[in-house]
Every structure is written in structure tokens, then in C-alpha cells.
Motif scaffolding. Structure first.
Motif, PDB file in Angstrom:
ATOM      1  N   MET A  29       0.840  -1.180   0.000  1.00  0.00           N
ATOM      2  CA  MET A  29       0.000   0.000   0.000  1.00  0.00           C
ATOM      3  C   MET A  29       0.892   1.254   0.000  1.00  0.00           C
ATOM      4  N   THR A  30       0.554   2.211  -0.793  1.00  0.00           N
ATOM      5  CA  THR A  30       1.315   3.455  -0.881  1.00  0.00           C
ATOM      6  C   THR A  30       0.689   4.503   0.020  1.00  0.00           C
ATOM      7  N   ARG A  31       1.520   5.109   0.841  1.00  0.00           N
ATOM      8  CA  ARG A  31       1.089   6.224   1.689  1.00  0.00           C
ATOM      9  C   ARG A  31       1.592   7.508   1.061  1.00  0.00           C
ATOM     10  N   ARG A  32       0.806   8.585   1.206  1.00  0.00           N
ATOM     11  CA  ARG A  32       1.164   9.874   0.601  1.00  0.00           C
ATOM     12  C   ARG A  32       1.039  11.002   1.625  1.00  0.00           C
ATOM     13  N   LEU A  33       1.921  11.977   1.468  1.00  0.00           N
ATOM     14  CA  LEU A  33       1.902  13.178   2.302  1.00  0.00           C
ATOM     15  C   LEU A  33       2.312  14.345   1.414  1.00  0.00           C
ATOM     16  N   THR A  34       1.577  15.453   1.508  1.00  0.00           N
ATOM     17  CA  THR A  34       1.936  16.658   0.761  1.00  0.00           C
ATOM     18  C   THR A  34       2.077  17.815   1.746  1.00  0.00           C
ATOM     19  N   ALA A  50       5.552  13.439  -0.614  1.00  0.00           N
ATOM     20  CA  ALA A  50       6.243  12.227  -0.183  1.00  0.00           C
ATOM     21  C   ALA A  50       5.341  11.021  -0.436  1.00  0.00           C
ATOM     22  N   THR A  51       5.938   9.951  -0.933  1.00  0.00           N
ATOM     23  CA  THR A  51       5.232   8.683  -1.082  1.00  0.00           C
ATOM     24  C   THR A  51       6.084   7.593  -0.464  1.00  0.00           C
ATOM     25  N   ARG A  52       5.429   6.680   0.202  1.00  0.00           N
ATOM     26  CA  ARG A  52       6.150   5.580   0.851  1.00  0.00           C
ATOM     27  C   ARG A  52       5.463   4.280   0.474  1.00  0.00           C
ATOM     28  N   ASP A  53       6.278   3.341  -0.050  1.00  0.00           N
ATOM     29  CA  ASP A  53       5.776   2.014  -0.371  1.00  0.00           C
ATOM     30  C   ASP A  53       6.896   1.006  -0.152  1.00  0.00           C
ATOM     31  N   GLU A  54       6.703  -0.212  -0.630  1.00  0.00           N
ATOM     32  CA  GLU A  54       7.696  -1.274  -0.399  1.00  0.00           C
ATOM     33  C   GLU A  54       9.036  -0.978  -1.069  1.00  0.00           C
TER      34      GLU A  54
END
Length: 133
Positions: A1-6, A64-68
Motif C-alpha cells: 500500500m502506498t502512503r502519501r503526504l503533501t 512524499a510517497t512511501r511504499d515497499e
């Protein structure tokens, strides 16, 4: 799952510090590696402050995006065109007394980030994309 923050920064160092703190908290929620967190925090400071101070940007958006695969960061600003991926690096071999001011952030950026990419958008913005893995 990809998490996002702006995040959006339009002010000076206090606002950049707040963006750093928000990013760090977001990464800690996801149990990110402390080394990745430290690198991201340093890059946010370096890139955002340089865009605001030297590039005369009115604002910087940090996505910012965070995934595997790791952490992706995209910085976009409306300042003057500047490609940090091709800008000349300072001569780091000079004696301290002979060293010139500036350019050390470019060295940091290129060492800390992977998959570094710059583009000047059709809207006249700088967009710098990178991955921290």
C-alpha cells in the motif's frame, strides 16, 4: 500500500522546520528506517531553503510517497530554473582557507538521493524527484 503526504512551505526556516517535523512524524508512524528519516529531514531543509532563499521561490511543495520500494520525494517550486543534477560541484580538495561558499548542498543531495531527476515544467516550475531506499 502506498502512503502519501503533501506539504507546502511558503515562509522561511521556521516553516521548513515544521515541514521537517511533520515528515519525520509521518515516517515514524510507518516505522521507517532511522537512516532514511535522517536523510529525508536533511534533504527537505537543504532543498526547500535553497529554493526559497536562492531561487526566490514563493513556495515549495513537497510530496512524499512511501511504499515497499522506499521513500519517494518530489520538490516543486516556482523559483528560477536550476537543475541540481547537472550543476557543477565545488572543488572539495581546496584548503579550507581557499574554499568558496556554496555548492556543498549539491554534494549532499547527490550522495543521499537515488534515482534523482530534474525537470522544468510547462508551468515554469522546478520539479526535483528522488528516491531514498
Amino acid at each position: 500500500m502506498t502512503r502519501r503526504l503533501t506539504l507546502r512551505v511558503t515562509g522561511g526556516s521556521a516553516e521548513v522546520s515544521q515541514a521537517q517535523a511533520t515528515l519525520v512524524a509521518w515516517l515514524e508512524e510507518d516505522d521507517a528506517d532511522p537512516r532514511t528519516i535522517a536523510r529525508a529531514e536533511l534533504l527537505v531543509e537543504e532543498i526547500a531553503l535553497n529554493a526559497l532563499d536562492h531561487g526566490q521561490a514563493r513556495g515549495v511543495t513537497i510530496a512524499a510517497t512511501r511504499d515497499e520500494d522506499g521513500l519517494g520525494l518530489v520538490f516543486e517550486d516556482d523559483g528560477g530554473a536550476f537543475d541540481p543534477t547537472t550543476a557543477p560541484l565545488p572543488d572539495l580538495e581546496r584548503a579550507l582557507e581557499e574554499a568558496t561558499i556554496g555548492g556543498r548542498g549539491l554534494v549532499l543531495l547527490r550522495k543521499l538521493a537515488t534515482a534523482l531527476r530534474y525537470e522544468r515544467t510547462a508551468e515554469g516550475h522546478n520539479r526535483l524527484s528522488m528516491t531514498l531506499s
